[in-house]
Enzyme design. Structure first.
Site, PDB file in Angstrom:
ATOM      1  CB  SER A 142      -1.029   0.233   1.307  1.00 16.89           C
ATOM      2  OG  SER A 142      -1.997  -0.998   1.124  1.00 16.89           O
ATOM      3  NE  ARG A 167       2.324   7.121  10.282  1.00 19.74           N
ATOM      4  CZ  ARG A 167       2.434   5.890  10.966  1.00 19.74           C
ATOM      5  NH1 ARG A 167       1.057   5.670  11.195  1.00 19.74           N
ATOM      6  NH2 ARG A 167       3.307   5.242  11.193  1.00 19.74           N
ATOM      7  CG  HIS A 170      -2.219   3.407   4.377  1.00 16.64           C
ATOM      8  ND1 HIS A 170      -2.485   3.105   5.690  1.00 16.64           N
ATOM      9  CD2 HIS A 170      -1.958   2.311   3.650  1.00 16.64           C
ATOM     10  CE1 HIS A 170      -2.811   1.594   5.553  1.00 16.64           C
ATOM     11  NE2 HIS A 170      -2.277   1.208   4.421  1.00 16.64           N
TER      12      HIS A 170
END
Length: 338
Positions: A142, A167, A170
Site C-alpha cells: 500500500s 498516512r 493510506h
C-alpha cells in the site's frame, strides 16, 4: 500487472470554463493543460486522449459507449453532474467513472487531475488478478504504491509532513488528500513535542477517538478527551438550543484547554466554537488538526483556522473526515516515538 499496463486508451472529458476564484480556464488554455497532464501521467506509461466535452456529460458518455469505448474517466467541476443521474449511468456502464474537482482547487489543476485519474484507475484493477498477500505485505504494498503515485508531491514536502501525508492517503484511500492537506510552519514539530510531554488529545467524535490506537499513546501517557456523549452535554445543548458538538467544546475549554493536541474530523460547529475561544484567549492548543468534512461551513471554518496564531494542519474544501484526523494523530505519535 500494473494498472498502467492494462489500460490501452483512456478518454478524459473535462469542462473547466468560467471564472472561479479569480482563475480562468479557457479553451485556448486547455491545450497547455492537456500537454502538462500527458507529461505527468506519461511517466506511468498511460496512453490517453484528453478532450473538451461540448455536450452534457451524459451525452458525451453515451457517445463513447456507442463508439465502443469501454473505459473512460470524466472530470468535472460541476457538482450537479455528480448527483443521482450520473450514479444511475455509472451503474449501467460500470467502467465509466466520474471525478469531481473542487472549484477552489483549479489553481493546481494538473496535479489534482493526475491524482484523481490515478485514483479512478485503481477501480480498473480487475478481480481476476487478485493476489493474496500476508498482512505485512499488504501494508508495505500500500505504501509503496502511494509513494509511486505521489513521488513528486512527497519530494516537495519536508520529511515530517510527507510522512503524515502518506498516512493520510493510506487511511482514506484518496490520493487527492495529498494535495488538500496544508501545514502551518512548524506544526508537525509542535504536535510531536506536545505528545512527548504527555499532553491530552481533544477529539470531536467517537470515530476519531476509536481511530487513535498507536502504542505510543500509552507510552507517553496521553489522555483522549471527548465530551460529546456525556449527559451534561446533551442537557446543556437542549437548554441552549445548540449542537452537542459546540457544547462539548465549551465544556473542554471550561476544564482547561491549554497545550492539548486538538483533532477535529467530524463537526464544523465544534471547530467554529473552538475558533471563537482561541480568538478570545480562552483556549490555546499546541496543535489544531482540522479535517472536518461536509458542505456547510466545513471549508470556510478551516480557512478561518489558518488565520489563528496557533499551529495547525487542515484540509482545504469539503473533504476530510474522522479517519483522516485519527491517522494524523497516529502519525504524530509514531514520529514522537522516533
Amino acid at each position: 500487472m500494473k494498472i498502467s499496463e492494462k489500460i490501452e486508451n483512456i478518454n478524459i472529458c473535462g469542462r473547466f470554463f468560467g471564472f472561479m476564484r479569480q482563475i480562468a480556464i479557457r479553451v485556448f488554455e486547455f491545450g497547455r493543460v492537456a500537454r502538462n497532464l500527458k507529461d505527468a501521467l506519461g511517466r506511468l506509461g498511460l496512453n490517453f486522449d484528453l478532450k473538451v466535452a461540448t455536450n452534457s456529460l451524459y451525452e458525451e458518455a453515451e457517445k463513447l459507449v456507442q463508439n465502443g469505448v469501454k473505459r473512460a474517466i470524466f472530470v468535472t467541476h460541476r457538482f450537479e453532474d455528480a448527483k443521482s443521474g450520473w450514479f444511475d449511468f455509472e451503474t449501467k456502464h460500470g467502467t465509466l467513472k466520474l471525478c469531481v474537482i473542487d472549484p477552489l482547487q483549479l489553481a493546481n489543476l494538473v496535479p489534482i487531475l493526475s491524482t484523481l485519474i490515478l485514483s479512478a484507475l485503481s477501480a480498473y484493477d480487475s478481480s481476476d488478478n487478485v493476489k493474496t498477500f500476508a498482512p505485512d505485505e499488504i501494508y508495505e504494498q500500500s505504501f509503496a504504491r502511494i509513494k509511486d503515485a505521489l513521488s513528486d508531491r512527497l519530494r516537495s514536502l519536508p520529511q515530517d509532513e510527507a510522512e503524515l501525508v502518506l498516512r493520510a492517503v493510506h487511511a482514506t484511500g484518496d490520493l487527492d488528500i495529498a494535495w488538500l492537506l496544508e501545514f502551518a510552519k512548524g506544526s508537525v514539530k509542535a504536535g510531536v513535542d506536545a505528545l512527548k510531554q504527555g499532553n491530552s488529545i481533544l477529539v470531536d467524535s467517537e470515530m476519531v477517538k476509536a481511530g487513535i490506537y498507536h502504542p505510543n499513546l500509552k507510552t507517553f501517557g496521553c489522555r483522549i478527551r471527548l465530551y460529546l456523549n456525556e449527559e451534561r452535554t446533551k442537557e446543556l445543548a437542549q437548554t441552549l438550543k445548540t449542537t452537542r458538538s459546540a457544547v462539548a467544546v465549551r465544556l473542554a475549554v471550561k476544564e482547561g484547554l491549554l497545550g492539548d493536541v486538538v483533532a477535529f474530523g467530524n463537526a464544523p460547529t465544534a471547530l467554529l466554537e473552538l475558533i471563537t475561544h482561541i480568538k478570545n484567549g480562552d483556549a490555546k492548543p499546541s496543535l489544531l488538526i482540522a479535517t472536518v468534512c461536509g458542505f456547510v461551513n466545513a471549508g470556510s471554518a478551516k480557512e478561518e483556522v489558518k488565520k489563528l496564531c496557533v499551529p495547525w494542519i487542515v484540509t482545504r474544501g469539503s473533504k476530510g473526515g474522522s479517519a483522516l484526523a485519527a491517522s494524523l494523530v497516529n502519525g504524530l505519535l509514531a514520529l514522537a516515538g522516533g
